[in-house]
Design a protein around this motif. Structure first.
Motif, short mmCIF file in Angstrom:
data_model
loop_
_atom_site.label_atom_id
_atom_site.label_comp_id
_atom_site.label_asym_id
_atom_site.label_seq_id
_atom_site.Cartn_x
_atom_site.Cartn_y
_atom_site.Cartn_z
N VAL A 159 -38.75 -31.60 9.56
CA VAL A 159 -39.94 -31.55 8.69
C VAL A 159 -41.28 -32.08 9.39
N TYR A 160 -42.71 -30.74 9.25
CA TYR A 160 -44.17 -30.94 9.87
C TYR A 160 -44.79 -31.42 8.25
N PRO A 161 -46.42 -31.43 8.76
CA PRO A 161 -46.34 -32.02 9.75
C PRO A 161 -45.91 -33.81 10.57
N ASP A 162 -45.23 -33.95 9.36
CA ASP A 162 -44.42 -35.42 9.32
C ASP A 162 -43.80 -35.85 11.00
N GLY A 163 -42.76 -34.71 10.52
CA GLY A 163 -42.12 -34.95 11.77
C GLY A 163 -41.12 -35.32 12.01
N VAL A 164 -40.53 -35.46 11.03
CA VAL A 164 -39.63 -35.84 10.22
C VAL A 164 -38.35 -34.92 11.06
N ILE A 165 -37.18 -36.13 11.39
CA ILE A 165 -36.04 -34.66 11.81
C ILE A 165 -34.45 -35.20 10.89
N TYR A 166 -34.11 -34.43 10.26
CA TYR A 166 -33.46 -34.99 9.43
C TYR A 166 -31.73 -34.65 9.58
N ALA A 167 -30.63 -34.86 10.21
CA ALA A 167 -29.82 -34.07 11.25
C ALA A 167 -28.44 -35.02 11.12
N PRO A 168 -27.53 -35.13 11.30
CA PRO A 168 -26.89 -34.00 10.30
C PRO A 168 -26.87 -33.79 8.85
N VAL A 169 -27.43 -32.51 8.46
CA VAL A 169 -27.28 -32.22 6.52
C VAL A 169 -26.26 -31.06 6.48
N LYS A 170 -26.32 -31.92 5.23
CA LYS A 170 -24.96 -31.10 4.53
C LYS A 170 -25.59 -30.81 3.33
N PRO A 171 -24.63 -29.56 2.80
CA PRO A 171 -25.41 -28.75 1.67
C PRO A 171 -26.14 -29.78 0.10
N SER A 172 -25.01 -30.84 -0.12
CA SER A 172 -25.13 -31.49 -0.96
C SER A 172 -26.55 -32.61 -0.62
N ASP A 173 -26.85 -32.73 0.36
CA ASP A 173 -27.93 -33.47 0.96
C ASP A 173 -29.32 -33.37 0.34
N ILE A 174 -29.39 -31.63 0.48
CA ILE A 174 -30.79 -31.00 0.12
C ILE A 174 -31.63 -31.23 -0.91
N PRO A 175 -30.79 -31.06 -2.40
CA PRO A 175 -32.11 -31.20 -3.30
C PRO A 175 -32.46 -32.51 -3.12
N TYR A 176 -31.81 -33.37 -2.99
CA TYR A 176 -32.50 -35.29 -2.37
C TYR A 176 -33.65 -35.01 -1.28
N ILE A 177 -33.23 -34.14 -0.34
CA ILE A 177 -34.07 -34.55 0.72
C ILE A 177 -35.74 -33.19 -0.44
N VAL A 178 -35.50 -32.25 -0.76
CA VAL A 178 -36.67 -31.43 -1.05
C VAL A 178 -37.38 -32.07 -2.36
N LYS A 179 -36.69 -33.06 -3.24
CA LYS A 179 -37.45 -34.15 -4.66
C LYS A 179 -38.10 -34.83 -3.70
N GLU A 180 -37.56 -35.88 -2.67
CA GLU A 180 -38.05 -37.35 -2.96
C GLU A 180 -39.11 -36.97 -1.56
N HIS A 181 -38.96 -36.26 -0.41
CA HIS A 181 -39.24 -35.88 0.51
C HIS A 181 -40.54 -35.02 0.79
N LEU A 182 -40.69 -33.72 0.12
CA LEU A 182 -41.34 -32.40 -0.36
C LEU A 182 -41.80 -33.35 -1.34
N LEU A 183 -42.23 -33.54 -2.71
CA LEU A 183 -42.26 -33.47 -3.57
C LEU A 183 -42.81 -34.57 -3.85
N LYS A 184 -42.01 -36.01 -3.40
CA LYS A 184 -42.86 -37.56 -3.48
C LYS A 184 -43.34 -38.05 -2.51
N GLY A 185 -43.02 -37.04 -1.46
CA GLY A 185 -44.08 -37.75 0.04
C GLY A 185 -42.83 -38.84 0.38
N ARG A 186 -41.94 -39.01 -0.11
CA ARG A 186 -40.97 -40.52 0.74
C ARG A 186 -40.06 -39.41 1.65
N VAL A 187 -40.41 -40.39 2.66
CA VAL A 187 -38.98 -40.69 4.28
C VAL A 187 -37.63 -40.15 3.46
N VAL A 188 -36.70 -39.76 4.01
CA VAL A 188 -35.27 -40.76 3.21
C VAL A 188 -35.08 -40.81 4.59
#
Length: 547
Positions: free
Chosen positions: A60-89
């Motif tokens: 995720v840029y410009p934050d420079g955070v890498i999520y690995a490994p990610v599973k399909p079940s992780d995606i909704p939470y990452i999008v909601k927390e990091h990209l909507l609320k601005g909080r790194v998971v």
């Protein structure tokens, strides 16, 4: 170009795609659309992020955070927390030892600690299928500068850089180019050797998948400097993703005027064609590669004459490895003196390595020449897997060298490695733990060369067969001490009399193991014992003989 506040790059190299990277990209796009963020967040593919052994990775840029490994079940939470609320998971962000982004040193930071990203600086950062992103990251600036200064200037700059070929032989690139540039001919060619058939080597693939335009630009510059007007990329047919991305890069380069006729209005014409190999290891040898392109059986030619003066279709031909050509744009843009800030005298620049085997971090790394092998394994690779002891390192592929723990502090450069009869070779580092059996490793190498020998010359055709047969008997507990002498004599004969490099280097690691790990060979013969419990011994009967 539309601006987004965040970019999510999904690693879509070959290995990540096999682990579901495309599904992750589609889920990200869907979740972003569901939250109404499609005009704020861009999802795009990129090359390797260096975590493909773990699974799918996203950055995720410009934050420079890498999520690995990610599973399909992780995606909704990452999008909601990091990209909507601005909080790194934090619990999903990948770091050293545990998933905690508050750690002082992240795994990514440590992996990059002694690396210099020159060739890989765009890999994992740009969308490799977008020439616009390559251009935005200083792409094709080298070509523009070259045309402003002329072909002779480019040739002299490459010579001044003292760049040595990265395919294994280490021949000075500028000197090779000069032979072709000075040759008189109506036609000249540039060939990129992208066959990469050496087991455990995949560094060239990372460039082709993650930054294909870098290779295209390097080939155009080679053509400009040597007076060639046509190029071939000879690539192994199994590299589907590399072929797809290179073909797209070629088409985009043509549409932008970087390939084809009258490039950038200079009057210089140059075009590129992709040629698929059929999986023959011998076609990594430059003259066998030429024979294959010409539609003949892939067998090496007699040399001299050499390709720079008599190559494809009998015309002067420059043949360079992917990594060698990838070095050309940064040299032309930044200058030879800048390039020589990296590495050591006699081995300037950086070197790509495929770090593999019994090591905690695996992947392609870029190291300045001169770093010690011990630093690469411990500082970048996080040491031997499972806390095991190190048995040795195979450096430079199966035709390379066998390094013992006592030799690990040798700097990785051409001159230092030559002192221990080694070299960087194909750019492969395979780490061996104490659980590995040297005899079994030698058997696998012998089997590989027996299978890949083209059969043109007797020393290689017969030698590889005999080499495998002797080692196979020893691995089954049927060998005698005299067999080690036979292996040594056979190795010497193959090195001295084989027609090409395949037969000449096939015995390298086997011969070195007979000296450096002789006790282990004798254990198999005298005690019928394999410490690693890999070899299965047979009952000795009077009928069994290895003569």
């Amino acid at each position: 170009m539309k601006l987004y506040r965040s970019h999510i790059l999904v690693a879509e190299d070959s290995k990540s795609l096999s682990k579901g990277a495309k599904e992750i990209e589609e889920l990200l796009t869907k979740e972003i659309r569901n939250l109404g963020l499609e005009n704020e967040v861009l999802v795009a593919p990129t090359g390797s992020l260096g975590f493909e052994d773990l699974g799918v990775a996203i950055a995720v840029y410009p934050d420079g955070v890498i999520y690995a490994p990610v599973k399909p079940s992780d995606i909704p939470y990452i999008v909601k927390e990091h990209l909507l609320k601005g909080r790194v998971v934090k619990e999903l962000a990948h770091e050293i030892g545990k998933r905690d982004v508050t750690l002082k040193e992240t795994r990514a930071e440590r992996v990059l600690s002694i690396q210099e990203r020159v060739l890989l600086k765009r890999v994992g950062v740009i969308n490799p299928e977008s020439i616009e992103e390559y251009i935005a990251e200083d792409g094709y600036m080298a070509l523009e500068k070259a045309i402003e200064n002329g072909p002779e200037w480019v040739l002299e700059e490459v010579k001044a850089s003292e760049l040595r070929g990265r395919g294994g032989a280490g021949f000075p690139t500028g000197k090779k180019w000069e032979f072709t540039a000075r040759a008189k001919s109506d036609l000249k060619y540039v060939i990129c050797n992208a066959d990469e058939g050496e087991p455990g080597t995949f560094k060239d693939r990372v460039i082709m998948e993650g930054d294909p335009n870098l290779l295209i630009e390097g080939m155009v510059l080679a053509g400009y400097a040597t007076g060639a007007n046509y190029g071939y990329i000879y690539i192994r047919g199994e590299y589907d993703l590399s072929i797809k991305r290179l073909q797209k890069a070629i088409e985009q380069a043509r549409s932008y005027g970087f390939l084809g006729e009258n490039i950038l209005g200079s009057g210089f014409n140059f075009d590129i064609e992709i040629k698929k190999g059929a999986g023959a290891y011998i076609c990594g040898e430059e003259t066998a590669l030429i024979e294959s392109i010409e539609g003949k059986r892939g067998e090496p030619r007699k040399k001299p004459p050499y390709p720079p003066t008599y190559g494809l279709w009998g015309k002067p031909t420059v043949i360079n490895n992917v990594e060698t050509l990838a070095n050309i744009p940064p040299i032309v843009v930044n200058g030879a003196e800048w390039f020589k800030k990296f590495g050591v005298p006699g081995s300037y620049g950086t070197k790509l390595f495929s770090l593999m085997g019994d090591v905690n971090y695996k992947g392609v790394i870029e190291i300045p020449f001169g770093e010690k092998l011990s630093s690469i394994i411990n500082d970048v690779g996080f040491g031997v897997k499972g806390g095991k002891k190190l048995k040795g390192v195979i450096l430079g592929g199966v035709s390379g060298s066998l390094i013992t723990p006592a030799e690990l502090d040798t700097p990785v450069d051409f001159n230092s490695l030559a002192k221990i009869e080694a070299g960087p070779g194909s750019g492969s580092i395979v780490v061996l733990s104490e659980d590995r059996c040297i005899v079994d490793i030698a058997k696998n190498i012998a089997y590989f060369f027996r299978h890949e020998s083209c059969g043109k010359c007797t020393p290689c055709r017969v030698g590889t067969e005999e080499m495998y047969k002797i080692i196979d008997y020893i691995s089954r507990g049927l060998g005698e001490e005299s067999d080690l002498t036979r292996l040594e004599k056979l190795s010497t004969s193959m090195k001295l009399t084989s027609f090409c490099g395949l037969g000449q280097t096939a015995p390298n690691i086997i011969a070195q193991s007979l000296v450096k790990y002789r006790d282990e060979w004798l254990e198999h013969i005298k005690e019928r014992k394999c410490k690693a419990n890999v070899c299965e011994f047979e009952e000795i009967t009077e009928e069994v003989s290895n003569e």
